[in-house]
Design a protein around this motif. Sequence first.
Motif, PDB file in Angstrom:
ATOM      1  N   PRO A  68       1.027  -1.210   0.270  1.00 48.36           N
ATOM      2  CA  PRO A  68       0.335  -0.441   0.240  1.00 48.36           C
ATOM      3  C   PRO A  68       0.947   1.242   0.437  1.00 48.36           C
ATOM      4  O   PRO A  68       1.557   1.297   1.004  1.00 48.36           O
ATOM      5  N   CYS A  69       0.301   2.327  -0.760  1.00 46.00           N
ATOM      6  CA  CYS A  69       0.665   3.389  -1.124  1.00 46.00           C
ATOM      7  C   CYS A  69       0.055   4.775  -1.525  1.00 46.00           C
ATOM      8  O   CYS A  69      -0.752   4.884  -2.936  1.00 46.00           O
ATOM      9  N   ALA A  70      -0.015   5.279  -0.904  1.00 44.06           N
ATOM     10  CA  ALA A  70      -1.178   6.647  -0.812  1.00 44.06           C
ATOM     11  C   ALA A  70      -0.364   7.566  -1.874  1.00 44.06           C
ATOM     12  O   ALA A  70      -0.716   8.096  -2.525  1.00 44.06           O
ATOM     13  N   SER A  71       0.314   8.247  -1.546  1.00 41.57           N
ATOM     14  CA  SER A  71       1.761   9.268  -2.289  1.00 41.57           C
ATOM     15  C   SER A  71       2.250   8.812  -3.478  1.00 41.57           C
ATOM     16  O   SER A  71       3.023   7.502  -3.843  1.00 41.57           O
ATOM     17  N   PRO A  72       1.893   9.779  -4.397  1.00 37.40           N
ATOM     18  CA  PRO A  72       2.453   9.612  -5.414  1.00 37.40           C
ATOM     19  C   PRO A  72       3.682   9.744  -5.920  1.00 37.40           C
ATOM     20  O   PRO A  72       4.869  10.335  -4.589  1.00 37.40           O
ATOM     21  N   TYR A  73       4.353   9.197  -6.459  1.00 38.78           N
ATOM     22  CA  TYR A  73       5.807   8.739  -6.989  1.00 38.78           C
ATOM     23  C   TYR A  73       6.715  10.255  -6.836  1.00 38.78           C
ATOM     24  O   TYR A  73       7.489  10.498  -5.538  1.00 38.78           O
ATOM     25  N   HIS A  74       6.386  11.011  -7.353  1.00 37.65           N
ATOM     26  CA  HIS A  74       7.271  12.731  -6.851  1.00 37.65           C
ATOM     27  C   HIS A  74       7.005  13.507  -6.079  1.00 37.65           C
ATOM     28  O   HIS A  74       8.314  13.554  -5.892  1.00 37.65           O
ATOM     29  N   LYS A  75       6.275  13.559  -5.710  1.00 33.40           N
ATOM     30  CA  LYS A  75       6.022  13.681  -4.034  1.00 33.40           C
ATOM     31  C   LYS A  75       6.347  12.711  -2.879  1.00 33.40           C
ATOM     32  O   LYS A  75       7.456  13.768  -2.282  1.00 33.40           O
ATOM     33  N   ARG A  76       6.724  11.872  -2.557  1.00 34.13           N
ATOM     34  CA  ARG A  76       7.436  11.057  -2.375  1.00 34.13           C
ATOM     35  C   ARG A  76       9.202  11.136  -2.472  1.00 34.13           C
ATOM     36  O   ARG A  76       9.807  11.573  -1.305  1.00 34.13           O
ATOM     37  N   VAL A  77       9.175  11.443  -3.829  1.00 31.82           N
ATOM     38  CA  VAL A  77      10.775  11.700  -4.201  1.00 31.82           C
ATOM     39  C   VAL A  77      11.363  12.965  -3.737  1.00 31.82           C
ATOM     40  O   VAL A  77      12.414  13.327  -3.078  1.00 31.82           O
ATOM     41  N   LYS A  78      10.424  13.973  -4.013  1.00 25.53           N
ATOM     42  CA  LYS A  78      10.375  15.742  -2.943  1.00 25.53           C
ATOM     43  C   LYS A  78      10.416  15.208  -1.680  1.00 25.53           C
ATOM     44  O   LYS A  78      11.337  15.677  -1.524  1.00 25.53           O
ATOM     45  N   LEU A  79      10.533  14.768  -0.992  1.00 23.51           N
ATOM     46  CA  LEU A  79       9.849  14.150   0.103  1.00 23.51           C
ATOM     47  C   LEU A  79      11.207  14.111   0.635  1.00 23.51           C
ATOM     48  O   LEU A  79      12.149  13.975   1.433  1.00 23.51           O
ATOM     49  N   LEU A  80      11.646  12.315  -0.333  1.00 25.77           N
ATOM     50  CA  LEU A  80      13.668  12.227   0.072  1.00 25.77           C
ATOM     51  C   LEU A  80      14.161  13.014   0.178  1.00 25.77           C
ATOM     52  O   LEU A  80      15.368  13.368   0.466  1.00 25.77           O
ATOM     53  N   GLU A  81      14.478  13.750  -1.102  1.00 25.99           N
ATOM     54  CA  GLU A  81      15.929  14.085  -1.660  1.00 25.99           C
ATOM     55  C   GLU A  81      15.191  15.834  -0.393  1.00 25.99           C
ATOM     56  O   GLU A  81      16.867  16.641   0.047  1.00 25.99           O
ATOM     57  N   GLU A  82      14.385  15.970   0.287  1.00 29.50           N
ATOM     58  CA  GLU A  82      13.878  17.324   1.060  1.00 29.50           C
ATOM     59  C   GLU A  82      14.676  15.955   2.611  1.00 29.50           C
ATOM     60  O   GLU A  82      16.047  17.350   2.849  1.00 29.50           O
ATOM     61  N   LEU A  83      14.982  15.174   2.606  1.00 26.35           N
ATOM     62  CA  LEU A  83      14.816  14.915   4.132  1.00 26.35           C
ATOM     63  C   LEU A  83      16.529  14.711   3.694  1.00 26.35           C
ATOM     64  O   LEU A  83      17.643  14.437   4.579  1.00 26.35           O
ATOM     65  N   LEU A  84      17.305  14.484   2.649  1.00 23.53           N
ATOM     66  CA  LEU A  84      18.836  14.245   2.150  1.00 23.53           C
ATOM     67  C   LEU A  84      19.282  15.616   2.308  1.00 23.53           C
ATOM     68  O   LEU A  84      21.356  16.022   1.407  1.00 23.53           O
ATOM     69  N   ARG A  85      18.910  16.463   2.067  1.00 22.87           N
ATOM     70  CA  ARG A  85      18.985  18.141   1.022  1.00 22.87           C
ATOM     71  C   ARG A  85      20.576  17.984   2.333  1.00 22.87           C
ATOM     72  O   ARG A  85      21.763  18.943   1.839  1.00 22.87           O
ATOM     73  N   ASP A  86      20.906  17.952   4.001  1.00 25.25           N
ATOM     74  CA  ASP A  86      21.695  18.373   4.345  1.00 25.25           C
ATOM     75  C   ASP A  86      23.282  17.166   4.692  1.00 25.25           C
ATOM     76  O   ASP A  86      23.877  17.128   5.320  1.00 25.25           O
ATOM     77  N   MET A  87      22.509  15.732   3.414  1.00 25.28           N
ATOM     78  CA  MET A  87      23.806  15.123   3.573  1.00 25.28           C
ATOM     79  C   MET A  87      24.600  15.049   2.312  1.00 25.28           C
ATOM     80  O   MET A  87      24.593  15.325   1.304  1.00 25.28           O
ATOM     81  N   PRO A  88      25.678  14.048   2.753  1.00 27.00           N
ATOM     82  CA  PRO A  88      27.008  14.105   1.331  1.00 27.00           C
ATOM     83  C   PRO A  88      26.544  13.666   0.569  1.00 27.00           C
ATOM     84  O   PRO A  88      25.974  12.882   0.287  1.00 27.00           O
ATOM     85  N   VAL A  89      26.528  14.599  -0.860  1.00 26.71           N
ATOM     86  CA  VAL A  89      25.678  13.753  -2.079  1.00 26.71           C
ATOM     87  C   VAL A  89      26.353  12.746  -2.718  1.00 26.71           C
ATOM     88  O   VAL A  89      26.750  12.076  -3.155  1.00 26.71           O
ATOM     89  N   GLU A  90      27.796  12.975  -2.033  1.00 26.63           N
ATOM     90  CA  GLU A  90      28.991  12.043  -2.735  1.00 26.63           C
ATOM     91  C   GLU A  90      28.364  10.454  -2.181  1.00 26.63           C
ATOM     92  O   GLU A  90      28.825   9.455  -2.196  1.00 26.63           O
ATOM     93  N   ARG A  91      28.052  10.392  -1.300  1.00 25.87           N
ATOM     94  CA  ARG A  91      27.523   9.333  -0.367  1.00 25.87           C
ATOM     95  C   ARG A  91      26.202   8.330  -0.440  1.00 25.87           C
ATOM     96  O   ARG A  91      26.285   7.342  -0.729  1.00 25.87           O
ATOM     97  N   TYR A  92      25.338   9.418  -0.154  1.00 25.42           N
ATOM     98  CA  TYR A  92      23.593   9.251  -0.609  1.00 25.42           C
ATOM     99  C   TYR A  92      23.199   9.792  -1.511  1.00 25.42           C
ATOM    100  O   TYR A  92      23.596  11.801  -1.814  1.00 25.42           O
ATOM    101  N   THR A  93      22.392   9.567  -2.221  1.00 27.38           N
ATOM    102  CA  THR A  93      21.677   9.952  -3.836  1.00 27.38           C
ATOM    103  C   THR A  93      20.309   8.520  -4.177  1.00 27.38           C
ATOM    104  O   THR A  93      20.707   7.563  -3.103  1.00 27.38           O
ATOM    105  N   VAL A  94      19.884   9.503  -4.304  1.00 28.80           N
ATOM    106  CA  VAL A  94      18.272   8.978  -4.785  1.00 28.80           C
ATOM    107  C   VAL A  94      18.146   8.184  -6.815  1.00 28.80           C
ATOM    108  O   VAL A  94      18.713   9.787  -7.176  1.00 28.80           O
ATOM    109  N   ASP A  95      18.342   7.148  -6.786  1.00 26.89           N
ATOM    110  CA  ASP A  95      17.951   6.923  -7.858  1.00 26.89           C
ATOM    111  C   ASP A  95      16.603   7.385  -8.749  1.00 26.89           C
ATOM    112  O   ASP A  95      15.611   6.801  -8.069  1.00 26.89           O
ATOM    113  N   THR A  96      16.119   8.127  -9.180  1.00 27.48           N
ATOM    114  CA  THR A  96      14.932   8.254  -9.918  1.00 27.48           C
ATOM    115  C   THR A  96      14.371   7.637 -11.605  1.00 27.48           C
ATOM    116  O   THR A  96      13.699   7.983 -11.737  1.00 27.48           O
ATOM    117  N   TRP A  97      15.451   6.306 -11.867  1.00 22.86           N
ATOM    118  CA  TRP A  97      15.525   5.761 -12.747  1.00 22.86           C
ATOM    119  C   TRP A  97      13.711   5.402 -13.319  1.00 22.86           C
ATOM    120  O   TRP A  97      13.040   5.520 -14.567  1.00 22.86           O
TER     121      TRP A  97
END
Length: 182
Positions: A68-97
């Motif tokens: 089960p998942c109520a939120s659309p894909y792009h909303k979940r990606v945006k939330l995740l990218e916001e959470l990862l905003r302060d994390m080092p980009v070279e180590r943490y990444t979101v793959d949106t393939w």
Amino acid sequence: MARGNTMVPFGYEEEPPAQRGTLLIFETFEDWSEDELGLIEAIADQRKFRKVVFYPQHEESLKRMGIPCASPYHKRVKLLEELLRDMPVERYTVDTWEGKRKKYTPVDTSLRFLTEKFASPYFVMMNDRYAAEFAGYKGFDEWIRKVRLLVWKRFGVPLPGKLLAYGDRLDFIGEKGESVEV
């Protein structure tokens, strides 16, 4: 022609790499907060992962898997990218393939894509609901030999015997990030 031989002192031992492998996280990321991100960060630091890849799945994939998942894909990606905003980009990444595909993508297709893109060895983290579904797929026997599975005991879903039969390829993680026994 030289073959790249190097001279080393007697008794020299090469140091093992400080960081190893890639952690691939399959999750909905629908209700994630700083707590879940802290758990992932603790696991990545403890196990010294070189790269942590968050892989949110499209609604069509989740629906086919029965997750089960109520939120659309792009909303979940945006939330995740916001959470990862302060994390080092070279180590943490979101793959949106999967968002570019905009349709159902089997887990083995996603794993094939991610293993071609990132460095080995591969560790796949799934919650217990995902892991129970993954164990029922046709390609599970092939993939469990190529990756090490970290099962996050999040929902209390009973795990199938087929999954537990590969106990040497599994690690179980509790709510606070510690390893747990089944």
